[in-house]
Write a protein that holds these residues in place. Structure first.
Motif, PDB file in Angstrom:
ATOM      1  N   ILE A 228       0.836  -1.206   0.000  1.00 15.44           N
ATOM      2  CA  ILE A 228       0.000   0.000   0.000  1.00 15.44           C
ATOM      3  C   ILE A 228       0.864   1.246   0.000  1.00 15.44           C
ATOM      4  CG2 ILE A 228      -1.658   1.344   1.347  1.00 15.44           C
ATOM      5  CD1 ILE A 228      -2.885  -1.274   2.297  1.00 15.44           C
ATOM      6  N   LEU A 229       1.860   1.296   0.888  1.00 15.96           N
ATOM      7  CA  LEU A 229       2.727   2.474   0.964  1.00 15.96           C
ATOM      8  C   LEU A 229       3.498   2.670  -0.336  1.00 15.96           C
ATOM      9  CD1 LEU A 229       3.832   4.796   2.681  1.00 15.96           C
ATOM     10  CD2 LEU A 229       5.627   3.249   3.491  1.00 15.96           C
ATOM     11  N   ALA A 230       4.022   1.569  -0.888  1.00 12.68           N
ATOM     12  CA  ALA A 230       4.809   1.664  -2.125  1.00 12.68           C
ATOM     13  C   ALA A 230       3.951   2.035  -3.329  1.00 12.68           C
ATOM     14  CB  ALA A 230       5.520   0.342  -2.390  1.00 12.68           C
ATOM     15  N   SER A 231       2.627   1.888  -3.200  1.00 10.27           N
ATOM     16  CA  SER A 231       1.722   2.157  -4.314  1.00 10.27           C
ATOM     17  C   SER A 231       1.189   3.588  -4.326  1.00 10.27           C
ATOM     18  CB  SER A 231       0.541   1.182  -4.286  1.00 10.27           C
ATOM     19  OG  SER A 231       0.977  -0.154  -4.422  1.00 10.27           O
ATOM     20  N   LEU A 232       1.404   4.327  -3.248  1.00 10.00           N
ATOM     21  CA  LEU A 232       0.888   5.696  -3.197  1.00 10.00           C
ATOM     22  C   LEU A 232       1.650   6.582  -4.185  1.00 10.00           C
ATOM     23  CD1 LEU A 232       0.488   6.155   0.673  1.00 10.00           C
ATOM     24  CD2 LEU A 232      -1.254   5.483  -0.995  1.00 10.00           C
ATOM     25  N   PRO A 233       0.990   7.145  -5.188  1.00 10.52           N
ATOM     26  CA  PRO A 233       1.697   7.898  -6.247  1.00 10.52           C
ATOM     27  C   PRO A 233       2.521   9.066  -5.726  1.00 10.52           C
ATOM     28  CG  PRO A 233      -0.534   7.386  -6.944  1.00 10.52           C
ATOM     29  CD  PRO A 233      -0.451   7.002  -5.493  1.00 10.52           C
ATOM     30  N   LEU A 234       1.950   9.895  -4.851  1.00 10.20           N
ATOM     31  CA  LEU A 234       2.686  11.076  -4.396  1.00 10.20           C
ATOM     32  C   LEU A 234       3.858  10.699  -3.503  1.00 10.20           C
ATOM     33  CD1 LEU A 234       2.685  14.122  -4.720  1.00 10.20           C
ATOM     34  CD2 LEU A 234       1.323  14.301  -2.629  1.00 10.20           C
ATOM     35  N   TYR A 235       3.695   9.651  -2.702  1.00 11.72           N
ATOM     36  CA  TYR A 235       4.797   9.216  -1.854  1.00 11.72           C
ATOM     37  C   TYR A 235       5.941   8.672  -2.712  1.00 11.72           C
ATOM     38  CZ  TYR A 235       6.920   7.619   2.515  1.00 11.72           C
ATOM     39  OH  TYR A 235       7.767   7.455   3.596  1.00 11.72           O
ATOM     40  N   LEU A 236       5.601   7.960  -3.780  1.00 12.27           N
ATOM     41  CA  LEU A 236       6.624   7.460  -4.705  1.00 12.27           C
ATOM     42  C   LEU A 236       7.333   8.614  -5.404  1.00 12.27           C
ATOM     43  CD1 LEU A 236       8.054   5.240  -6.350  1.00 12.27           C
ATOM     44  CD2 LEU A 236       6.105   5.298  -7.924  1.00 12.27           C
ATOM     45  N   ILE A 237       6.569   9.609  -5.848  1.00 15.61           N
ATOM     46  CA  ILE A 237       7.169  10.754  -6.547  1.00 15.61           C
ATOM     47  C   ILE A 237       8.170  11.461  -5.642  1.00 15.61           C
ATOM     48  CG2 ILE A 237       6.676  13.051  -7.465  1.00 15.61           C
ATOM     49  CD1 ILE A 237       4.049  11.897  -8.563  1.00 15.61           C
ATOM     50  N   HIS A 238       7.773  11.700  -4.395  1.00 13.56           N
ATOM     51  CA  HIS A 238       8.690  12.381  -3.469  1.00 13.56           C
ATOM     52  C   HIS A 238       9.839  11.473  -3.034  1.00 13.56           C
ATOM     53  CE1 HIS A 238       7.065  16.412  -2.354  1.00 13.56           C
ATOM     54  NE2 HIS A 238       6.038  15.946  -3.046  1.00 13.56           N
ATOM     55  N   GLY A 239       9.587  10.180  -2.977  1.00 13.33           N
ATOM     56  CA  GLY A 239      10.652   9.263  -2.591  1.00 13.33           C
ATOM     57  C   GLY A 239      11.714   9.090  -3.651  1.00 13.33           C
ATOM     58  N   THR A 240      11.367   9.416  -4.892  1.00  9.22           N
ATOM     59  CA  THR A 240      12.325   9.273  -5.995  1.00  9.22           C
ATOM     60  C   THR A 240      12.701  10.632  -6.572  1.00  9.22           C
ATOM     61  OG1 THR A 240      10.451   8.882  -7.499  1.00  9.22           O
ATOM     62  CG2 THR A 240      11.579   6.946  -6.605  1.00  9.22           C
ATOM     63  N   ASN A 241      12.565  11.665  -5.768  1.00  7.72           N
ATOM     64  CA  ASN A 241      13.023  13.012  -6.114  1.00  7.72           C
ATOM     65  C   ASN A 241      13.814  13.567  -4.938  1.00  7.72           C
ATOM     66  OD1 ASN A 241      12.088  14.213  -8.775  1.00  7.72           O
ATOM     67  ND2 ASN A 241      10.207  13.224  -8.070  1.00  7.72           N
ATOM     68  N   PRO A 242      14.750  14.464  -5.182  1.00  4.69           N
ATOM     69  CA  PRO A 242      15.608  14.972  -4.095  1.00  4.69           C
ATOM     70  C   PRO A 242      14.929  16.009  -3.210  1.00  4.69           C
ATOM     71  CG  PRO A 242      16.306  15.896  -6.191  1.00  4.69           C
ATOM     72  CD  PRO A 242      15.228  14.921  -6.507  1.00  4.69           C
ATOM     73  N   TYR A 243      13.733  15.675  -2.703  1.00  2.84           N
ATOM     74  CA  TYR A 243      13.064  16.468  -1.681  1.00  2.84           C
ATOM     75  C   TYR A 243      13.292  15.797  -0.323  1.00  2.84           C
ATOM     76  CZ  TYR A 243      10.454  19.782  -4.613  1.00  2.84           C
ATOM     77  OH  TYR A 243      10.089  20.804  -5.449  1.00  2.84           O
ATOM     78  N   ALA A 244      12.949  16.497   0.758  1.00  2.00           N
ATOM     79  CA  ALA A 244      13.260  15.990   2.097  1.00  2.00           C
ATOM     80  C   ALA A 244      12.024  15.542   2.864  1.00  2.00           C
ATOM     81  CB  ALA A 244      13.997  17.060   2.902  1.00  2.00           C
ATOM     82  N   ASP A 245      10.886  15.398   2.197  1.00  2.34           N
ATOM     83  CA  ASP A 245       9.665  15.065   2.917  1.00  2.34           C
ATOM     84  C   ASP A 245       9.581  13.585   3.284  1.00  2.34           C
ATOM     85  OD1 ASP A 245       8.196  17.711   2.864  1.00  2.34           O
ATOM     86  OD2 ASP A 245       8.654  17.429   0.746  1.00  2.34           O
TER      87      ASP A 245
END
Length: 479
Positions: free
Chosen positions: A240-257
């Protein structure tokens, strides 16, 4: 190939984190073997950057290869000696802990169709994460606002100047003092340390750590769920966590959230497991781990100092009062726990807050909290509803959460799960007045700060949802 330098860049901080966690666990280890290494990477890296920061601002030690590695080697030696003296040399084993509710069990002898489905979903998730991570972190030049103006820019300046610089022009030619520099320097210092050890600045090298933080959040969620649910449900929550689109986008971009989210989850989940277990020694181990993770939070992002850390402390105090009333914890144990939290938190928060005051850095999210005008801002609630329920950011996560909180309110609010449920609701609902009545309304109207606030809480929400779902399908469930 420059990203290969991430290995020596992370090696010592991860060992330092592992050693600290084992010392905090003491004679009662409660973490799984790989969980300890992953958590050691997350907390050890931030802790190492904090100590480096502290030494740098007090001694003017240059932030170069010798500076970073020197601090890490000394820390490894000193903490290693304490570990050798204090921690028993017996083999570290951790039993799966469960709380005193009938969760039901799943037969691990899965049918062949189910095994095929799990294999397909697992393969697709790995491919999706790797392709997205490689594309945005290794092959795409930085272009996002906070990356260019903040995290990578500051890291590159720290690397080139070999010190923490508080006054420099941003890409627009505007002086950045007191705005971007109000953020804790943990992330840019981490990037500068990798570049210093490698001897050159490389965007793929300094960005790949964001993917590791994302993977760490997923892994730590799995281990945390495994203590209170079956392996199958733990995998389900992870998916479920790995499937969340926005969480994936931020997890694979150099942001700190996502970086902040994994720290928050570590702190509050360890507190949850402390209240969950009926074993006193295990409880104390979990509480010490939570105290350390909570202490690190103020050095991650400003939101952690202002919002998440106070909420964790509030939940802690309520939990201790509840445990004392049930006579599960003695008064001395409660006082000892509070001293652990207060002492560790003061050791990190006081130097950082003093540094901000001395350099006139604001305490808001790159904005001053003083002089806030209170007035109603129309359209905020509509923007929040659209972002939460009508866009693809979170799929069906939040409608499902609301539904489960209603039909499983006993589990959500009258069992130890209330630690996670309460923490989420306090943080989430507590931000609404800021969006509705202050200048922070733009963070909701433009769907920026509000969405990021949910990213910070995503692992906690997924854990609550997964545990409640497991109760819905539990064979022994009577609630």
């Amino acid at each position: 190939m420059s990203s290969i330098w991430i290995i020596p860049g992370l090696a010592l901080p991860t060992v330092i984190g592992w050693l600290i966690l084992r010392i905090l666990e003491g004679k009662t280890p409660v973490l799984f073997k790989w969980e300890r290494w992953i958590m050691g990477f997350v907390l050890g890296l931030t802790f190492t950057m904090f100590i480096t920061f502290l030494i740098h601002i007090t001694t003017e030690m240059p932030l170069n290869r010798m500076g970073y590695l020197g601090v890490q080697l000394v820390l490894t030696l000193l903490i290693g000696i304490v570990w050798k003296i204090k921690v028993p040399s017996t083999k570290c084993q951790t039993n799966i802990l469960t709380w005193n509710l009938e969760l039901g069990t799943w037969n691990l002898e899965l049918s062949r169709p189910l095994k095929i489905i799990i294999s397909i979903l697992l393969t697709w998730t790995i491919v999706k994460i790797l392709l997205t991570g490689v594309t945005f972190l290794l092959l795409t030049p930085p272009f996002l606002g906070d990356t260019v103006d903040n995290w990578n820019l500051r890291g590159k300046i720290f690397f080139s100047e070999q010190k923490i610089v508080l006054s420099y022009p941003n890409p627009k030619g505007e002086l950045a003092t007191g705005e971007i520099n109000t953020y804790p320097p943990a992330v840019p210092m981490t990037k500068a340390s990798f570049a210093s050890i490698a001897g050159t600045w490389s965007e793929p090298l300094v960005n790949v750590v964001h993917l590791l933080w994302y993977l760490a959040a997923i892994a730590l969620l799995f281990f945390s769920l495994r203590r209170v649910t079956s392996t199958l449900w733990s995998l389900g929550g992870t998916y479920i966590l790995a499937s969340l689109p926005l969480y994936l986008i931020h997890g694979t971009n150099p942001y700190a959230d996502v970086y902040l989210s994994v720290h928050i989850f570590t702190a509050i989940s360890m507190l949850f497991h402390a209240i969950t277990t009926n074993d006193s020694s295990q409880r104390q181990s979990f509480l010490r781990l939570s105290a350390f993770a909570t202490a690190i939070l103020p050095f991650t992002k400003n939101e952690a100092l202002i919002i998440h850390t106070p909420t964790i402390l509030l939940v802690l105090v309520i939990s201790l009062l509840w445990m004392k009333r049930k006579k599960t914890m003695s008064r001395n144990e409660c006082v000892q726990t509070l001293l652990w939290y207060a002492g560790l938190l003061a050791a990190v928060a006081i130097p950082w807050i003093a540094f901000k005051w001395m350099n006139n850095l604001t305490f808001g999210n790159a904005q001053s909290l003083s002089g806030i005008n209170i007035e109603w801002h129309p359209g905020v609630l509509k923007a929040i509803a659209i972002n939460t329920f009508l866009e693809s950011n979170w799929l069906l996560l939040f409608p499902l959460l609301i539904f489960l909180l209603i039909i499983k309110k006993h589990i959500a609010f009258k069992t130890p799960l209330v630690i996670l449920t309460g923490f989420f609701l306090i943080v989430y609902l507590g931000q609404f007045p800021l969006y509705m009545f202050t200048f922070l309304s733009t963070e909701a109207l433009y769907q920026t700060g509000y969405a990021r606030g949910l990213i910070h809480l995503a692992p906690v929400v997924v854990m609550v949802v997964t545990v409640l779902l497991s109760h819905c399908f539990s064979h022994n469930n009577r609630k």
